[in-house]
Design a protein around this motif. Structure first.
Motif, PDB file in Angstrom:
ATOM      1  N   SER A  20     -17.151   5.638  -7.573  1.00  0.00           N
ATOM      2  CA  SER A  20     -16.060   6.541  -7.177  1.00  0.00           C
ATOM      3  C   SER A  20     -15.759   7.581  -8.246  1.00  0.00           C
ATOM      4  O   SER A  20     -14.773   8.319  -8.120  1.00  0.00           O
ATOM      5  CB  SER A  20     -14.784   5.735  -6.905  1.00  0.00           C
ATOM      6  N   LYS A  60      -7.516   6.495   0.063  1.00  0.00           N
ATOM      7  CA  LYS A  60      -7.445   7.014   1.442  1.00  0.00           C
ATOM      8  C   LYS A  60      -6.178   7.824   1.635  1.00  0.00           C
ATOM      9  O   LYS A  60      -6.155   8.836   2.314  1.00  0.00           O
ATOM     10  CB  LYS A  60      -7.459   5.840   2.433  1.00  0.00           C
ATOM     11  N   GLN A  80       0.838  -1.213   0.000  1.00  0.00           N
ATOM     12  CA  GLN A  80       0.000   0.000   0.000  1.00  0.00           C
ATOM     13  C   GLN A  80       0.867   1.255   0.000  1.00  0.00           C
ATOM     14  O   GLN A  80       0.574   2.237  -0.688  1.00  0.00           O
ATOM     15  CB  GLN A  80      -0.946  -0.012   1.197  1.00  0.00           C
ATOM     16  N   ALA A 115     -10.874  -3.123  -6.479  1.00  0.00           N
ATOM     17  CA  ALA A 115     -11.377  -2.223  -5.430  1.00  0.00           C
ATOM     18  C   ALA A 115     -10.463  -2.242  -4.209  1.00  0.00           C
ATOM     19  O   ALA A 115     -10.173  -1.197  -3.621  1.00  0.00           O
ATOM     20  CB  ALA A 115     -12.793  -2.633  -5.044  1.00  0.00           C
ATOM     21  N   HIS A 116      -9.948  -3.436  -3.842  1.00  0.00           N
ATOM     22  CA  HIS A 116      -9.142  -3.478  -2.616  1.00  0.00           C
ATOM     23  C   HIS A 116      -7.734  -2.896  -2.806  1.00  0.00           C
ATOM     24  O   HIS A 116      -7.014  -2.709  -1.831  1.00  0.00           O
ATOM     25  CB  HIS A 116      -9.093  -4.903  -2.023  1.00  0.00           C
ATOM     26  N   ASP A 166      -7.907  11.745  -6.346  1.00  0.00           N
ATOM     27  CA  ASP A 166      -8.319  10.374  -6.664  1.00  0.00           C
ATOM     28  C   ASP A 166      -8.004  10.055  -8.126  1.00  0.00           C
ATOM     29  O   ASP A 166      -8.040  10.946  -8.980  1.00  0.00           O
ATOM     30  CB  ASP A 166      -9.830  10.197  -6.436  1.00  0.00           C
ATOM     31  N   GLU A 207      -9.008   1.276  -2.808  1.00  0.00           N
ATOM     32  CA  GLU A 207      -9.477   1.879  -1.554  1.00  0.00           C
ATOM     33  C   GLU A 207      -8.337   2.479  -0.725  1.00  0.00           C
ATOM     34  O   GLU A 207      -8.396   3.648  -0.357  1.00  0.00           O
ATOM     35  CB  GLU A 207     -10.265   0.852  -0.736  1.00  0.00           C
ATOM     36  N   PHE A 258     -17.351  -0.475  -8.388  1.00  0.00           N
ATOM     37  CA  PHE A 258     -16.574   0.377  -7.483  1.00  0.00           C
ATOM     38  C   PHE A 258     -16.146   1.662  -8.209  1.00  0.00           C
ATOM     39  O   PHE A 258     -16.243   2.761  -7.666  1.00  0.00           O
ATOM     40  CB  PHE A 258     -15.334  -0.368  -6.963  1.00  0.00           C
ATOM     41  N   THR A 284     -15.283  -4.614 -10.055  1.00  0.00           N
ATOM     42  CA  THR A 284     -14.366  -3.465 -10.171  1.00  0.00           C
ATOM     43  C   THR A 284     -15.072  -2.294 -10.829  1.00  0.00           C
ATOM     44  O   THR A 284     -14.914  -1.138 -10.422  1.00  0.00           O
ATOM     45  CB  THR A 284     -13.114  -3.864 -10.998  1.00  0.00           C
TER      46      THR A 284
END
Ligand code: A2P
Length: 283
Positions: free
Chosen positions: A189, A160, A123, A152-153, A165, A156, A185, A182
């Motif tokens: 977004s 954050k 990440q 998505a994972h 974005d 996200e 999501f 996907t």
């Protein structure tokens, strides 16, 4: 939509031509230049390359030689996995821009997410890389920034940690691999989806069910696949080095797939996908 010049609008208001020309597996050299010339003649104005494709010089050369106003063109490149990280991403962008011979890119993407090992590590790697893209965007070197092959994972935690974005997520998408999760999501977004391998690299073209539907629209299966992406609000990026196919793939603005057929195509079981899973690839 009336033609490949028609646009979708990204979250920041920047317009992106709704059909792009994919250049994956097109080696540097005359073959790529010829294919791009045919594509320009057929009306494509959106060209998708990547550092990893090894053809940025030819893409840039063909576009420059065309004499078409830079502002009419939309050029995307992508940052390869070995260049992740803040400083290396800035250097990689610089190298891509030089190879393309351009002063700015329309879109720059992280090609694949870091996704292996402990969560904090991958990440952080994605977030550090993304900070470089935010800087390039803020300084005007690129008109829009995004990612590719992010689920998505992956998105996200990136969102954050980020100030801006992603505006685009380029993923494998075609009948037989609709990527519902996907895409949902991304829709929620405000991230525009682009479809790489909208023909499943040719794997889906002989499917009987798709052939039957295509016949009813008097189009080819390739055109049906491309149109299905467009009507799903995604930007298809078909790749071809064959002049007739390049033209065929741009001729998708004279028919509408009905809601019923859109559903039938979307509900086909999964088939024809490349097998490249962002969580499993070793780069
Ligand atoms: P070629 O480049 O030799 O013309 P995808 O965009 O889904 O990755 O698919 C690319 C593959 O599909 C390439 O092998 C390309 O071959 C082939 N292809 C592209 N357009 C068509 C078409 N209209 N009909 C059949 N095959 C196509």
């Amino acid at each position: 939509m009336n033609g490949p010049h028609d646009t979708f609008v990204l979250r920041n208001g920047y317009e992106i031509p709704c059909l792009g020309f994919g250049t994956w597996k097109m080696p540097e050299g005359q073959e790529a230049i010829d294919a791009i010339n045919v594509a320009l003649d057929a009306g494509y104005r959106h060209f998708d390359t990547a550092a990893a494709y090894g053809n940025e010089e030819s893409v840039g050369k063909a576009l420059k030689q065309s004499g078409i106003d830079r502002r009419e063109l939309f050029v995307t490149s992508k940052l390869w996995a070995s260049d992740r990280g803040y400083e290396s991403a800035l250097a990689a962008f610089d190298a891509s821009l030089k190879k393309l011979g351009l002063e700015y890119l329309d879109l720059y993407l992280i090609h694949w997410p870091a996704a292996k090992g402990p969560d904090e590590e991958w990440q952080k790697e994605n977030a550090d890389t993304w900070r470089a893209l935010e800087k390039l965007y803020s300084e005007g070197y690129v008109r829009a920034i995004g990612v590719s092959n992010f689920k998505a994972h992956h998105l996200e935690p990136l969102m954050k940690a980020s100030e801006i974005d992603p505006m685009v997520n380029q993923i494998e998408m075609h009948p037989g691999f609709p990527q519902q999760e996907t895409r949902k999501f991304c829709d929620l977004s405000g991230i525009l989806v682009e479809a790489w391998s909208p023909l499943g690299q040719g794997r889906v073209l002989d499917d009987d069910r798709l052939v039957q539907i295509a016949v009813s629209y008097d189009c080819t299966v390739a055109q049906l696949c491309i149109r299905w992406c467009l009507q799903n609000g995604a930007v298809p990026l078909p790749k071809s080095i064959t002049p007739e196919r390049i033209r065929e793939n741009a001729d998708v603005f004279r028919f509408d797939i009905s809601a019923d057929d859109m559903r039938k195509i979307s509900e086909l079981e999964q088939f024809g996908m490349s097998g490249l899973d962002p969580d499993e690839v070793d780069f």
